[in-house]
Design a protein around this motif. Sequence first.
Motif, PDB file in Angstrom:
ATOM      1  N   LEU A  60       1.704  -5.931  -5.663  1.00 26.97           N
ATOM      2  CA  LEU A  60       1.097  -4.966  -6.575  1.00 26.97           C
ATOM      3  C   LEU A  60       0.174  -4.071  -5.763  1.00 26.97           C
ATOM      4  N   ILE A  61       0.661  -2.854  -5.447  1.00 27.73           N
ATOM      5  CA  ILE A  61      -0.118  -1.967  -4.579  1.00 27.73           C
ATOM      6  C   ILE A  61      -0.862  -0.889  -5.347  1.00 27.73           C
ATOM      7  N   GLY A  62      -0.569  -0.753  -6.636  1.00 26.78           N
ATOM      8  CA  GLY A  62      -1.260   0.245  -7.427  1.00 26.78           C
ATOM      9  C   GLY A  62      -1.034   0.035  -8.910  1.00 26.78           C
ATOM     10  N   MET A  75      -2.827 -12.581   5.895  1.00 30.83           N
ATOM     11  CA  MET A  75      -3.623 -12.546   4.682  1.00 30.83           C
ATOM     12  C   MET A  75      -3.079 -11.439   3.776  1.00 30.83           C
ATOM     13  N   TYR A  76      -2.934 -11.725   2.509  1.00 34.33           N
ATOM     14  CA  TYR A  76      -2.415 -10.754   1.555  1.00 34.33           C
ATOM     15  C   TYR A  76      -3.549  -9.930   0.974  1.00 34.33           C
ATOM     16  N   GLU A 109       3.453  -3.289   5.367  1.00 35.40           N
ATOM     17  CA  GLU A 109       3.077  -3.530   6.756  1.00 35.40           C
ATOM     18  C   GLU A 109       1.867  -2.675   7.056  1.00 35.40           C
ATOM     19  N   SER A 110       0.762  -3.312   7.370  1.00 35.60           N
ATOM     20  CA  SER A 110      -0.471  -2.604   7.680  1.00 35.60           C
ATOM     21  C   SER A 110      -0.829  -1.649   6.539  1.00 35.60           C
ATOM     22  N   LYS A 111      -0.678  -0.345   6.765  1.00 36.04           N
ATOM     23  CA  LYS A 111      -1.017   0.653   5.743  1.00 36.04           C
ATOM     24  C   LYS A 111       0.211   1.289   5.102  1.00 36.04           C
ATOM     25  N   ASP A 112       1.403   0.774   5.392  1.00 32.52           N
ATOM     26  CA  ASP A 112       2.632   1.361   4.878  1.00 32.52           C
ATOM     27  C   ASP A 112       3.303   0.440   3.870  1.00 32.52           C
TER      28      ASP A 112
END
Length: 84
Positions: free
Chosen positions: A40-42, A1-2, A55-58
């Motif tokens: 888009l992470i931020g 899931m994205y 990956e996970s939190k990275d």
Amino acid sequence: MYKYPIVSVSWKDSGIINDWVTIEDILDNPIPICHTVGHLIGESEETLILASTIESKDARHLMFIIKANIISRQILRVRGKPLV
């Protein structure tokens, strides 16, 4: 899931010429247009932050794109479902 949407961004980049050129030739150089696809992470008032790999939190291979330089922006995928 994205968790982070996948986006496509076209944007104007800055450029550099390291060789001797005539001033007339300088004026003929177009502005480089770049195309980037990523998670888009931020986002801030001035920038978008895209990651090519998460990956996970990275996150890895980050790209900070100045919003004032963006020509187009399209969401390609949200939460595992393609939009296009």
